[in-house]
Design a protein around this motif. Structure first.
Motif, PDB file in Angstrom:
ATOM      1  N   HIS A  32       0.837  -1.201   0.000  1.00 53.61           N
ATOM      2  CA  HIS A  32       0.000   0.000   0.000  1.00 53.61           C
ATOM      3  C   HIS A  32       0.872   1.251   0.000  1.00 53.61           C
ATOM      4  CE1 HIS A  32      -3.073   2.899   0.874  1.00 53.61           C
ATOM      5  NE2 HIS A  32      -3.984   1.966   0.699  1.00 53.61           N
ATOM      6  N   PRO A  33       0.609   2.192  -0.918  1.00 56.41           N
ATOM      7  CA  PRO A  33       1.498   3.356  -1.029  1.00 56.41           C
ATOM      8  C   PRO A  33       1.507   4.252   0.216  1.00 56.41           C
ATOM      9  CG  PRO A  33      -0.434   3.591  -2.453  1.00 56.41           C
ATOM     10  CD  PRO A  33      -0.462   2.198  -1.925  1.00 56.41           C
ATOM     11  N   LYS A  34       0.521   4.113   1.083  1.00 60.00           N
ATOM     12  CA  LYS A  34       0.488   4.987   2.270  1.00 60.00           C
ATOM     13  C   LYS A  34       0.894   4.264   3.553  1.00 60.00           C
ATOM     14  CE  LYS A  34      -2.748   8.317   0.452  1.00 60.00           C
ATOM     15  NZ  LYS A  34      -4.103   8.831   0.440  1.00 60.00           N
ATOM     16  N   VAL A  35       1.433   3.070   3.408  1.00 60.69           N
ATOM     17  CA  VAL A  35       1.780   2.291   4.605  1.00 60.69           C
ATOM     18  C   VAL A  35       3.294   2.112   4.717  1.00 60.69           C
ATOM     19  CG1 VAL A  35       1.514   0.047   5.749  1.00 60.69           C
ATOM     20  CG2 VAL A  35      -0.432   1.076   4.571  1.00 60.69           C
ATOM     21  N   THR A  36       3.800   2.319   5.917  1.00 58.32           N
ATOM     22  CA  THR A  36       5.209   2.055   6.225  1.00 58.32           C
ATOM     23  C   THR A  36       5.253   0.911   7.220  1.00 58.32           C
ATOM     24  OG1 THR A  36       5.782   4.363   5.877  1.00 58.32           O
ATOM     25  CG2 THR A  36       7.320   3.075   7.198  1.00 58.32           C
ATOM     26  N   ILE A  37       6.030  -0.106   6.893  1.00 54.05           N
ATOM     27  CA  ILE A  37       6.059  -1.325   7.707  1.00 54.05           C
ATOM     28  C   ILE A  37       7.447  -1.561   8.284  1.00 54.05           C
ATOM     29  CG2 ILE A  37       5.982  -3.865   7.478  1.00 54.05           C
ATOM     30  CD1 ILE A  37       3.597  -3.429   5.587  1.00 54.05           C
ATOM     31  N   THR A  38       7.488  -1.900   9.568  1.00 57.49           N
ATOM     32  CA  THR A  38       8.740  -2.333  10.194  1.00 57.49           C
ATOM     33  C   THR A  38       8.452  -3.655  10.927  1.00 57.49           C
ATOM     34  OG1 THR A  38       8.238  -0.880  12.069  1.00 57.49           O
ATOM     35  CG2 THR A  38       9.831  -0.061  10.464  1.00 57.49           C
ATOM     36  N   PRO A  39       9.487  -4.480  11.110  1.00 58.04           N
ATOM     37  CA  PRO A  39       9.282  -5.847  11.615  1.00 58.04           C
ATOM     38  C   PRO A  39       9.272  -5.953  13.145  1.00 58.04           C
ATOM     39  CG  PRO A  39      11.547  -5.586  10.949  1.00 58.04           C
ATOM     40  CD  PRO A  39      10.876  -4.266  10.660  1.00 58.04           C
ATOM     41  N   HIS A  40       8.361  -5.277  13.786  1.00 60.48           N
ATOM     42  CA  HIS A  40       8.227  -5.304  15.253  1.00 60.48           C
ATOM     43  C   HIS A  40       9.584  -5.055  15.921  1.00 60.48           C
ATOM     44  CE1 HIS A  40       5.851  -7.123  18.868  1.00 60.48           C
ATOM     45  NE2 HIS A  40       6.746  -6.241  19.270  1.00 60.48           N
ATOM     46  N   ASN A  41      10.221  -3.965  15.512  1.00 63.46           N
ATOM     47  CA  ASN A  41      11.543  -3.680  16.090  1.00 63.46           C
ATOM     48  C   ASN A  41      11.611  -2.330  16.790  1.00 63.46           C
ATOM     49  OD1 ASN A  41      11.506  -1.933  13.917  1.00 63.46           O
ATOM     50  ND2 ASN A  41      13.622  -2.332  13.326  1.00 63.46           N
ATOM     51  N   ALA A  42      10.449  -1.671  16.958  1.00 62.59           N
ATOM     52  CA  ALA A  42      10.481  -0.329  17.577  1.00 62.59           C
ATOM     53  C   ALA A  42      11.142  -0.377  18.947  1.00 62.59           C
ATOM     54  CB  ALA A  42       9.061   0.224  17.697  1.00 62.59           C
ATOM     55  N   GLY A  43      10.894  -1.449  19.688  1.00 59.15           N
ATOM     56  CA  GLY A  43      11.420  -1.525  21.058  1.00 59.15           C
ATOM     57  C   GLY A  43      12.502  -2.571  21.217  1.00 59.15           C
ATOM     58  N   ASP A  44      13.199  -2.903  20.128  1.00 59.83           N
ATOM     59  CA  ASP A  44      14.270  -3.900  20.279  1.00 59.83           C
ATOM     60  C   ASP A  44      15.336  -3.356  21.210  1.00 59.83           C
ATOM     61  OD1 ASP A  44      13.091  -5.780  18.769  1.00 59.83           O
ATOM     62  OD2 ASP A  44      14.567  -5.776  17.136  1.00 59.83           O
ATOM     63  N   ILE A  45      15.778  -4.202  22.107  1.00 63.07           N
ATOM     64  CA  ILE A  45      16.747  -3.753  23.109  1.00 63.07           C
ATOM     65  C   ILE A  45      18.038  -4.544  22.949  1.00 63.07           C
ATOM     66  CG2 ILE A  45      15.012  -2.978  24.759  1.00 63.07           C
ATOM     67  CD1 ILE A  45      15.130  -5.612  26.134  1.00 63.07           C
ATOM     68  N   SER A  46      19.126  -4.004  23.482  1.00 66.96           N
ATOM     69  CA  SER A  46      20.397  -4.732  23.390  1.00 66.96           C
ATOM     70  C   SER A  46      20.594  -5.543  24.651  1.00 66.96           C
ATOM     71  CB  SER A  46      21.599  -3.797  23.336  1.00 66.96           C
ATOM     72  OG  SER A  46      21.464  -2.871  22.380  1.00 66.96           O
ATOM     73  N   ALA A  79      21.329  -6.750  30.312  1.00 67.03           N
ATOM     74  CA  ALA A  79      21.720  -7.882  31.160  1.00 67.03           C
ATOM     75  C   ALA A  79      22.157  -7.438  32.563  1.00 67.03           C
ATOM     76  CB  ALA A  79      22.804  -8.703  30.470  1.00 67.03           C
ATOM     77  N   PRO A  80      22.966  -6.371  32.709  1.00 63.26           N
ATOM     78  CA  PRO A  80      23.352  -5.972  34.074  1.00 63.26           C
ATOM     79  C   PRO A  80      22.139  -5.612  34.914  1.00 63.26           C
ATOM     80  CG  PRO A  80      24.595  -4.720  32.423  1.00 63.26           C
ATOM     81  CD  PRO A  80      23.591  -5.545  31.678  1.00 63.26           C
ATOM     82  N   HIS A  81      21.152  -4.967  34.289  1.00 64.28           N
ATOM     83  CA  HIS A  81      19.933  -4.558  34.980  1.00 64.28           C
ATOM     84  C   HIS A  81      19.142  -5.796  35.433  1.00 64.28           C
ATOM     85  CE1 HIS A  81      16.162  -2.451  35.577  1.00 64.28           C
ATOM     86  NE2 HIS A  81      15.604  -3.214  34.674  1.00 64.28           N
ATOM     87  N   VAL A  82      19.057  -6.785  34.570  1.00 63.89           N
ATOM     88  CA  VAL A  82      18.311  -8.010  34.895  1.00 63.89           C
ATOM     89  C   VAL A  82      18.975  -8.724  36.074  1.00 63.89           C
ATOM     90  CG1 VAL A  82      17.750 -10.325  34.016  1.00 63.89           C
ATOM     91  CG2 VAL A  82      17.373  -8.317  32.566  1.00 63.89           C
ATOM     92  N   MET A  83      20.296  -8.885  36.023  1.00 61.14           N
ATOM     93  CA  MET A  83      20.978  -9.605  37.106  1.00 61.14           C
ATOM     94  C   MET A  83      20.912  -8.787  38.410  1.00 61.14           C
ATOM     95  SD  MET A  83      21.527 -12.392  35.576  1.00 61.14           S
ATOM     96  CE  MET A  83      22.234 -13.400  36.833  1.00 61.14           C
ATOM     97  N   ALA A  84      20.955  -7.459  38.292  1.00 63.31           N
ATOM     98  CA  ALA A  84      20.864  -6.622  39.497  1.00 63.31           C
ATOM     99  C   ALA A  84      19.487  -6.779  40.147  1.00 63.31           C
ATOM    100  CB  ALA A  84      21.123  -5.159  39.148  1.00 63.31           C
ATOM    101  N   GLN A  85      18.467  -6.941  39.325  1.00 63.91           N
ATOM    102  CA  GLN A  85      17.113  -7.155  39.856  1.00 63.91           C
ATOM    103  C   GLN A  85      17.072  -8.436  40.676  1.00 63.91           C
ATOM    104  OE1 GLN A  85      14.126  -5.449  39.678  1.00 63.91           O
ATOM    105  NE2 GLN A  85      13.462  -5.445  37.569  1.00 63.91           N
TER     106      GLN A  85
END
Ligand code: GLV
Length: 315
Positions: free
Chosen positions: A270-284, A289-295
């Motif tokens: 569709h000419p009016k649609v922009t698609i991305t592969p569910h990556n808006a909130g991809d995290i490193s 990892a330090p935050h997870v282990m600290a929790q």
């Protein structure tokens, strides 16, 4: 010492293993699917889209950390043990989703898709450009991420409103809440940004009837949709109908009811649609990892986990 299970279902699994190992201290990491070992040793589980039933097989589980913002998949597990569940909420996640929101709000605002099309035709032609302050942008979902995005849009000068389930107040943002506040919110919104979680209340919310309540004929030159929340919130056929009848002038979609979006979906072309592969909130993983282990360390010392979810609310 009690072991930590990592059950990450997705392409970043290898990065998570490496990053959590690097920050595990003396703690043993057990990795799904091949190296769980004796499930009775597992006290903590770090999960993303793990198979339902896996956690119920860990009899000594004390807490679960969801390695993403959305807990819809986890809460849909009918056998989820009754232990505290937290999700990652880190300034980095809010910053990444905000980047995405700002990028796409500006893309529609600055008519970038039109200029892209013109470039392909070697056409030098400027269009009317409203000021950001003339344009109503509305953010649905004012949690950690939504409020961060709304503040950034406000700093760019947009006329920002926010809508949430329960009342919220944010500096510089006109806030609306609940069913009763929805129509007034939509009536002043030209660019709608959806960052809501998926719950029984939000499924199918982004439908034709809602799009028809958005403000049109304002400075933005139409109404636009940006969904970086969850795909189950949107009705794809209604988005297409809204674009084709002129109710929507453009849509940016990061999420879909069916992911990956099937190749035969008319949204792709569709000419009016922009698609991305569910990556808006991809995290490193290396950042998180330090935050997870600290929790986990904090929890062992008797302190509560950050960003605990409320199972009855669904997020
Ligand atoms: C991504 O969709 C997330 O929920 O973090």
């Amino acid at each position: 010492m009690s072991a930590v299970l990592l059950a990450f279902n997705g392409p970043q699994a290898g990065e998570w293993i490496e990053a959590l190992r690097a920050h595990a201290g003396g703690r043993e990491l057990r990795v799904w699917p091949d190296a769980i070992g004796n499930a009775a040793d597992i006290a903590y589980a770090c999960v993303w889209l793990a198979p339902h039933g896996l956690l119920a097989a860990c009899p000594n589980l004390k807490a679960v950390i969801n390695l993403g913002a959305g807990v819809d998949h986890l809460l849909a597990d009918p056998a989820l043990p009754p232990v505290p569940v937290a999700r990652v909420a880190h300034p980095d996640l809010a910053a990444r989703v905000t980047e995405y929101v700002v990028l796409h709000v500006l893309m529609h605002h600055r008519r970038q898709r039109r200029y892209d099309a013109q470039q392909r035709q070697r056409l030098w032609l400027a269009h009317d450009q409203p000021a950001a302050s003339e344009v109503g942008v509305g953010v649905m979902g004012l949690g950690v991420i939504g409020s961060h995005a709304a503040a950034a849009l406000g700093r760019l000068g947009f006329n920002v409103a926010g809508w949430s389930r329960s009342p919220k107040s944010l500096p510089g943002v006109a806030t609306f809440h609940g069913e009763a506040g929805l129509d007034a919110f939509l009536a002043r919104t030209e660019t709608l940004v959806c960052l809501l979680p998926q719950t029984p209340d939000t499924e199918g919310l982004l439908n034709l009837a809602l799009f028809r309540k958005l403000k049109r004929g304002g400075a933005a030159g139409g109404a636009f949709l940006i969904n970086a929340g969850r795909g189950q919130l949107q009705v794809d056929t209604d988005i297409l109908a809204a674009l084709n009848e002129g109710t929507l002038d453009g849509a940016t979609l990061d999420v879909f009811p069916q992911e990956p979006l099937p190749p035969e979906s008319p949204l792709w072309a569709h000419p009016k649609v922009t698609i991305t592969p569910h990556n808006a909130g991809d995290i490193s993983p290396r950042v998180f990892a330090p935050h997870v282990m600290a929790q986990i360390e904090r929890f062992e010392r008797g302190l509560p986990l950050d960003n605990l979810i409320d199972r009855t609310r669904g997020y």
